[in-house]
Design an enzyme around this catalytic site. Structure first.
Site, PDB file in Angstrom:
ATOM      1  N   HIS A 248       2.008   2.746   9.029  1.00 43.58           N
ATOM      2  CA  HIS A 248       2.005   2.372   7.614  1.00 43.58           C
ATOM      3  C   HIS A 248       1.388   1.022   7.329  1.00 43.58           C
ATOM      4  CE1 HIS A 248       4.399   5.481   5.572  1.00 43.58           C
ATOM      5  NE2 HIS A 248       4.934   5.671   6.764  1.00 43.58           N
TER       6      HIS A 248
ATOM      7  N   ARG B 289       6.677  -4.305  -4.470  1.00 42.88           N
ATOM      8  CA  ARG B 289       7.348  -5.403  -3.794  1.00 42.88           C
ATOM      9  C   ARG B 289       6.514  -6.687  -3.893  1.00 42.88           C
ATOM     10  NH1 ARG B 289      12.281  -4.501  -0.905  1.00 42.88           N
ATOM     11  NH2 ARG B 289      11.945  -6.639  -0.221  1.00 42.88           N
TER      12      ARG B 289
ATOM     13  N   THR C 299       1.204   3.866  -3.340  1.00 40.50           N
ATOM     14  CA  THR C 299       1.526   5.117  -4.039  1.00 40.50           C
ATOM     15  C   THR C 299       1.772   4.840  -5.515  1.00 40.50           C
ATOM     16  OG1 THR C 299       3.820   4.827  -3.323  1.00 40.50           O
ATOM     17  CG2 THR C 299       2.465   6.409  -2.090  1.00 40.50           C
TER      18      THR C 299
ATOM     19  N   LYS D 279       0.909   6.993  -9.185  1.00 39.79           N
ATOM     20  CA  LYS D 279       1.829   7.253 -10.305  1.00 39.79           C
ATOM     21  C   LYS D 279       1.209   6.784 -11.618  1.00 39.79           C
ATOM     22  CE  LYS D 279       5.529   6.146  -7.071  1.00 39.79           C
ATOM     23  NZ  LYS D 279       6.378   4.998  -6.664  1.00 39.79           N
TER      24      LYS D 279
END
Ligand code: PLP
Length: 793
Positions: free
Chosen positions: A335, A524, A631, A635
């Site tokens: 990741h 974040r 991601t 959205k």
């Protein structure tokens, strides 16, 4: 229909009666929420059982993840079950508003950010595609902390989603297993959450483990009135599943964290092996025919030596036979390439916590050295670079690649960087193991549930197949030239902006203008995500407006939402800075509301569901090469926001799908950054030469802004211009990218005023979002990695 309305109504009443000794008219919204949820579980329980039995006949995939950022369950389950309308009516008849009942649910915040939310989206896609896939994780008592903003500073308070228990997780006491550490044993108690699909009767399972002590309190110590000692063992065991580590993309290397990792992977493997034996006996050579295990980042990689232990020590297989099985069972998802995120465990700690696993890891390490020697004789330098154990550190990513049959990146660019830069030598050694699986998101939660207005418009135009086949979205593109449809879309966008404005006013007391551009950065807080670049630009714009009151701009509302790891001082400094700049601007009468800045407190999945649909601009401005996928960008896209971003992560594929001309790409590319790194980068050059930049950077230290003596701003300033022992100045190229950022923002501001053209661009983005469904991602994992097929009950 799943269930007749009056039958469901009766069940809700019954559950409220059982759980709370109340009639419906006496129950509060939380009690109704619980009763309704229990009634739904009752309704699906038969299907849940049948699904489990059905899946047991064939191959299954297991998704091991330390994080599942599920958010709320009720609203999503009502939609997936197709009973939302009926439940709305039932509640209405009882004089209740469904929204208030849904708001009674706490978010299941068992994750930090993108990685945990990805796991949650994958759960939704697995079941909706009828795939035999199950999640395994930890039932943290305290998930991600609640963020409060006090005087602009982030304050963390414990989150308490389990205060009154959680109706959606059900204890399965008889599936308990024992996990052994070097110095202790604990019970792992499973709790199952039903994962309800859309348009299917299948119900999948997310199994979360809770740690419990073997012995109840120490009665002797208790009788001696030594209460701490009496509960010592209980507390030490329960500590293991007590808290989620709140670090996103950093590795802390703490003992309890290692215990958590071993705890949930050992429990899950014991569960899987026990079930395999029940169904197929002890022919473990067949394990890879029935089981694939996906490791979500390195957090569960300790499962590799643990499966070796179970097969060799417990089941008596030979090492070489066991290794063949292990290598065919695991697959690993990478990741990140951020060095601070790569997990390395100090051997002393590892040996202390899991001594047997340490021995096995060492043996794997030596076996790998033999392989290297065979392939690259006498290449000492390579051996040192690729060793699993390097000095006194165990390199979990290397263990992962060696111990699994597939390693995947999470977006095309990220996988390329892995293959050709970061993991180049590993790719040369195991070329057939590397593949890409671009991330996705579930359109059920991130469009159907959070934006019913837009969903209805889409369904009117192309029918409802998009809900389970997102490639259908392409059929919308032909309406991009239809003025009345674009007008409809823009009205929906305005409505979603008004809803968000209402929420912001109610929760934070800030009034914002729904006709302004909503420019949103929610993710974040991390230096590589460059919230600092965004706030610098806002401050620069503020100064320019002060200097030139005639400067004509379309009003903009800049919205931030972000949690910082509690010990990450630069991130906390940036939060304080954003809040201070917000205060300065929002209270300055000269600005006349031309710009506003809002910091959303406690950004989480539920807040996200309000924010994504309301955005005009999606801020995706990471330093190129650093955001593996993202991601949030997806959205935003499917809710009709335009991407303002760098060519990083999945942004690359977003503009590939929707057209670069329908988005706003700026700044350094991966190659530019590589070049700077080779030839040297001096942030003083943009600092001195970019008009206005020095003014905003200096505001950190010249008394303009005030961090209340914390030194946080000075530290930010130094990180840009001085660097630190562990990095060069401005390692994320904030200053170098400032000019391009500002130019592109100016272009956005001008182009937004052409309403129709803007709406068309947004529409083209929506129409081309098909690729970014997690259904597509999961279909690829299922076919190309796990080799599992749909099993519909
Ligand atoms: C989607 C999501 C994320 C990931 O956002 P990125 O912009 O991809 O980092 C993080 N937190 C929440 C609550 C989300 O819904």
């Amino acid at each position: 229909m799943l269930i007749e309305k009056n039958l469901l109504k009766g069940r809700i009443e019954k559950q409220v009666e059982i759980l709370f000794n109340k009639s419906i008219d006496e129950a509060n919204s939380f009690e109704i929420y619980q009763g309704l949820s229990k009634a739904l579980i009752e309704t699906i329980s038969k299907n849940w059982l049948e699904t489990r039995k059905k899946y047991e006949s064939g191959k299954q995939a297991f998704y091991f993840s330390a994080e599942f950022l599920m958010g709320r369950a009720l609203g999503n389950n009502l939609i997936n079950l197709g009973v939302e309308k009926e439940v709305k009516e039932i509640l209405k008849e009882l004089g209740l508003d469904i929204n208030i009942v849904e708001d009674a649910e706490e978010d299941a915040g068992l994750g930090n950010g993108g990685l945990g939310r990805l796991a949650a989206c994958f759960m939704d896609s697995l079941v909706t595609l009828d795939l035999p896939g199950q999640g395994y994780g930890i039932k943290y008592k305290n998930g991600i902390f609640k963020q409060k903003i006090v005087n602009g500073f982030q304050i963390e308070t414990p989150e308490t989603w389990l205060k009154y228990g959680d109706v959606w997780t059900i204890c399965r006491p008889f599936d308990e297993v024992i996990v052994e550490f070097g110095d202790s044993k604990v019970r792992a108690v499973p709790y199952d959450m039903p994962i309800i699909g859309y348009g299917t009767e299948n119900v999948n399972t997310l199994r979360l483990w809770e740690a419990k002590s073997i012995n109840e309190l120490d009665l002797k110590a208790f009788n001696d009135q030594n209460y701490d000692k009496a509960l010592k063992e209980v507390n030490e065991a329960e500590d293991i599943s007590r808290i989620l580590y709140p670090n996103d993309s950093t590795n802390e290397g703490k003992k309890l964290r290692l215990k958590q990792q071993y705890f949930f992977t050992s429990a899950s493997l014991q569960d899987i092996v026990r079930k395999f034996k029940r169904l197929h006996g002890t022919d473990f050579g067949k394990l890879p025919e029935f089981v694939s295990i996906q490791l979500n980042d390195t957090h569960p990689v300790i499962a590799i030596p643990e499966l070796m232990r179970i097969l060799c020590d417990v089941e008596g297989l030979l090492w070489k036979d066991a290794w063949k099985i292990v290598e065919k069972t695991f697959a690993y998802t990478n990741h990140t390439i951020l060095s601070e995120a790569l997990e390395k465990w100090w051997i002393g700690l590892y040996e202390e916590v899991v001594p047997r696993i340490f021995q096995i890891t060492e043996r794997i390490h030596f076996q790998f050295l033999d392989l290297l020697e065979e392939k690259y004789p006498n290449d000492r330098a390579k051996r040192e670079r690729m060793s699993i154990i390097q000095g006194d550190l165990i390199h979990m990513a290397w263990l992962a690649i060696y111990g699994s049959f597939a390693t995947n990146g999470v977006a095309a660019l990220h996988t390329d960087i892995l293959k050709h830069i970061e993991l180049k030598e590993w790719y040369e050694l195991f070329p057939e193991r590397f593949l890409n699986k671009t991330n996705g998101i579930t359109q059920r939660r991130w469009l159907l549930q959070c934006n019913p207005e837009l969903s209805n418009l889409i369904t009117e135009l192309i029918g409802d197949r998009w809900v389970t086949d997102f490639s259908q979205m392409k059929n919308l593109e032909k309406y991009s030239a239809d003025k009345s449809i674009i007008e409809n879309f823009l009205n929906i966008k305005l409505e979603k902006k008004k809803q968000l404005a209402k929420y912001i006013e109610e929760t934070q007391g800030i009034k914002i203008n729904p006709d302004s551009i909503f420019d949103i950065q929610i993710k974040r807080l991390h230096e590589y995500k460059r919230q600092l670049l965004n706030i610098f630009h806002i401050l620069d714009l503020y100064y320019r407006l002060k200097e030139n009151p005639n400067l004509e701009i379309h009003p903009v509302t800049y919205i931030f939402g972000a949690k910082s790891a509690p010990g990450y001082m630069r991130a906390k400094g940036t939060i304080r800075l954003i809040n201070e700049v917000a205060n300065l601007i929002n209270n300055d009468k000269d600005i006349k509301d031309m710009i506003k800045v809002v910091f959303i407190e406690n950004y989480n999945v539920s807040a996200a569901q309000l924010l994504f649909p309301a955005a005009d601009i999606s801020e995706q401005i990471s330093t190129a090469g650093k955001e593996a996928s993202g991601t949030g960008n997806m959205k935003f896209m499917i809710n009709g926001a335009l991407t303002f971003g760098t060519l990083d992560g999945a942004n690359v594929e977003i503009v590939e799908e929707a057209g670069i001309e329908n988005n706003y790409i700026f700044g350094l590319k991966v190659e530019d950054i590589e070049k700077f790194k080779k030839e040297g980068y001096n942030p003083n050059i943009p600092y001195r030469n970019t008009v206005g930049l020095k003014r905003v950077v200096d505001a950190l230290i010249d008394g303009t802004l005030n961090d209340e003596g914390t030194g946080l701003y000075k530290e930010l300033y130094d990180s840009l211009l001085k660097g630190a022992s562990w990095h060069k100045p401005d390692q994320y190229f904030v200053l170098q990218d400032f000019e391009a950022f500002r130019e592109t923002q100016e272009r956005i501001n001008k182009e937004f005023s052409n309403r129709e053209n803007w709406g068309k661009k947004a529409w083209i983005n929506i129409s081309n979002g098909g690729k970014f469904s997690s259904d597509r991602t999961i279909d690829e994992y299922a076919k190309e990695i796990w080799k599992i097929a749909p099993q519909r009950i």
